[in-house]
Design an enzyme around this catalytic site. Sequence first.
Site, PDB file in Angstrom:
ATOM      1  CE1 TYR A  58       1.528   5.689  -9.374  1.00 59.09           C
ATOM      2  CE2 TYR A  58       2.505   3.682 -10.251  1.00 59.09           C
ATOM      3  CZ  TYR A  58       1.832   4.353  -9.244  1.00 59.09           C
ATOM      4  OH  TYR A  58       1.446   3.682  -8.119  1.00 59.09           O
ATOM      5  NE  ARG A  61      -3.698   6.785 -10.586  1.00 55.78           N
ATOM      6  CZ  ARG A  61      -3.572   6.725  -9.269  1.00 55.78           C
ATOM      7  NH1 ARG A  61      -2.664   5.938  -8.719  1.00 55.78           N
ATOM      8  NH2 ARG A  61      -4.337   7.446  -8.486  1.00 55.78           N
ATOM      9  CD  GLN A  91      -7.135   5.350   2.542  1.00 53.91           C
ATOM     10  OE1 GLN A  91      -6.944   4.159   2.344  1.00 53.91           O
ATOM     11  NE2 GLN A  91      -8.349   5.826   2.757  1.00 53.91           N
ATOM     12  CG  HIS A 109      -1.450   5.552   0.532  1.00 55.26           C
ATOM     13  ND1 HIS A 109      -2.675   5.045   0.174  1.00 55.26           N
ATOM     14  CD2 HIS A 109      -1.133   4.929   1.701  1.00 55.26           C
ATOM     15  CE1 HIS A 109      -3.076   4.157   1.067  1.00 55.26           C
ATOM     16  NE2 HIS A 109      -2.173   4.074   2.014  1.00 55.26           N
ATOM     17  CB  CYS A 136      17.830  11.625 -10.645  1.00 60.28           C
ATOM     18  SG  CYS A 136      18.288  12.780  -9.341  1.00 60.28           S
ATOM     19  CB  CYS A 139      22.739  11.621  -9.527  1.00 65.87           C
ATOM     20  SG  CYS A 139      21.339  10.559  -9.141  1.00 65.87           S
ATOM     21  CB  THR A 177     -11.689   5.460   2.243  1.00 61.02           C
ATOM     22  OG1 THR A 177     -10.826   4.302   2.198  1.00 61.02           O
ATOM     23  CG2 THR A 177     -12.225   5.629   3.649  1.00 61.02           C
TER      24      THR A 177
HETATM   25  P1  OAD Z   1     -11.342   2.825  -3.229  1.00 61.57           P
HETATM   26  O1  OAD Z   1     -11.392   2.941  -4.717  1.00 61.57           O
HETATM   27  O2  OAD Z   1     -11.012   1.498  -2.647  1.00 61.57           O
HETATM   28  O3  OAD Z   1     -12.760   3.248  -2.633  1.00 61.57           O
HETATM   29  C1  OAD Z   1     -13.413   4.400  -3.058  1.00 61.57           C
HETATM   30  C2  OAD Z   1     -14.636   4.561  -2.179  1.00 61.57           C
HETATM   31  O4  OAD Z   1     -15.219   5.813  -2.482  1.00 61.57           O
HETATM   32  C3  OAD Z   1     -15.703   3.508  -2.393  1.00 61.57           C
HETATM   33  O5  OAD Z   1     -16.141   3.000  -1.129  1.00 61.57           O
HETATM   34  C4  OAD Z   1     -16.848   4.263  -3.075  1.00 61.57           C
HETATM   35  O6  OAD Z   1     -18.131   3.798  -2.675  1.00 61.57           O
HETATM   36  C5  OAD Z   1     -16.629   5.663  -2.569  1.00 61.57           C
HETATM   37  N1  OAD Z   1     -17.086   6.747  -3.465  1.00 61.57           N
HETATM   38  C6  OAD Z   1     -17.171   6.767  -4.813  1.00 61.57           C
HETATM   39  N2  OAD Z   1     -17.575   7.966  -5.259  1.00 61.57           N
HETATM   40  C7  OAD Z   1     -17.754   8.739  -4.155  1.00 61.57           C
HETATM   41  C8  OAD Z   1     -18.151  10.100  -3.958  1.00 61.57           C
HETATM   42  N3  OAD Z   1     -18.421  10.926  -4.972  1.00 61.57           N
HETATM   43  N4  OAD Z   1     -18.213  10.541  -2.685  1.00 61.57           N
HETATM   44  C9  OAD Z   1     -17.917   9.734  -1.635  1.00 61.57           C
HETATM   45  N5  OAD Z   1     -17.534   8.458  -1.767  1.00 61.57           N
HETATM   46  C10 OAD Z   1     -17.449   7.968  -3.012  1.00 61.57           C
HETATM   47  O7  OAD Z   1     -10.338   3.954  -2.731  1.00 61.57           O
HETATM   48  P2  OAD Z   1      -9.534   4.028  -1.361  1.00 61.57           P
HETATM   49  O8  OAD Z   1     -10.352   3.568  -0.224  1.00 61.57           O
HETATM   50  O9  OAD Z   1      -8.965   5.393  -1.307  1.00 61.57           O
HETATM   51  O10 OAD Z   1      -3.415   2.688  -2.143  1.00 61.57           O
HETATM   52  O11 OAD Z   1      -8.375   3.007  -1.618  1.00 61.57           O
HETATM   53  C11 OAD Z   1      -7.397   2.878  -0.627  1.00 61.57           C
HETATM   54  C12 OAD Z   1      -6.067   2.605  -1.249  1.00 61.57           C
HETATM   55  O12 OAD Z   1      -6.159   1.478  -2.121  1.00 61.57           O
HETATM   56  C13 OAD Z   1      -5.551   3.700  -2.169  1.00 61.57           C
HETATM   57  O13 OAD Z   1      -4.946   4.777  -1.481  1.00 61.57           O
HETATM   58  C14 OAD Z   1      -4.538   2.969  -2.983  1.00 61.57           C
HETATM   59  C15 OAD Z   1      -5.323   1.704  -3.282  1.00 61.57           C
HETATM   60  O14 OAD Z   1      -4.590   0.604  -3.448  1.00 61.57           O
HETATM   61  C16 OAD Z   1      -2.192   2.621  -2.697  1.00 61.57           C
HETATM   62  O15 OAD Z   1      -1.992   2.866  -3.869  1.00 61.57           O
HETATM   63  C17 OAD Z   1      -1.136   2.238  -1.731  1.00 61.57           C
END
Ligand code: OAD
Length: 230
Positions: A58, A61, A91, A109, A136, A139, A177
Amino acid sequence: MNVYSFKDIAVLTGAGISTESSIASFRGQNGLWKNYRPEELATPQAFAKNPELVWEWYALRINTVLKAKPNKAHYLLADLEKTRKLTIASQNVDQLHQRAGSKNVLELHGNISHSRCLQCANLDKLKIDFKHPPKCSKCNENTRPNVVWFGESLPQNTFQKAIQAFQNCDLAMVIGTSGVVEPAASLANLAKSKGAFVLEINPELTPISQIANLSIRDIASTGLDNLINN
Ligand code: OAD
């Protein structure tokens, strides 16, 4: 399609909207999970087993996110919010929507900018190159990243607001997404079932494409720019 003909817009964003800010997405080409298995890092079990490893990942990141800047897509959504009702359910944990000026943002998230105390739930803001694992400030107990992990519930109040936004909107935009992580992915179905127009912007086919009224196969910045400014 004229985006200005809609009065109430709900937007679901995912990691793809931030790739143009140089933050890697989770899946797809160069996705984060290609190098790191999520079940090793983004679960309560992984954290219980090896908090140092999870914090180390993390920290990387967080440094990337804190150095990143919002891109054109974030700014276009922030501008659109000035002209009509618009809610973003993101997300993403990077807060780039807020930094671009969006006010009505639901963080499904959590966000990566804070640690959360395991003892007293106090939130501490994290700085670039923070010492990890952080303690923290109140504490001195151990902390965890203030994000939602696999297997954990979404913040209920926030998710309820997202449900309302997608139930009531006349346009649901789904941007960047993969649409495979629930319950966020179902927000698009909810909007569709209530009669909203569902618009997707994603260079790749996703499960959302099946229900979308229109899928724009483009990256977020140019896809949104063409939609809003042409
Ligand atoms: P993903 O990494 O699963 O998907 C990213 C999407 O963005 C893909 O469908 C790509 O095709 C698309 N993409 C890539 N570049 C792009 C651009 N420049 N413009 C538009 N689209 C583009 O990411 P999420 O769907 O956000 O959760 O993943 C959902 C969750 O899975 C995250 O929030 C995280 C992960 O596990 C947690 O950590 C709980």
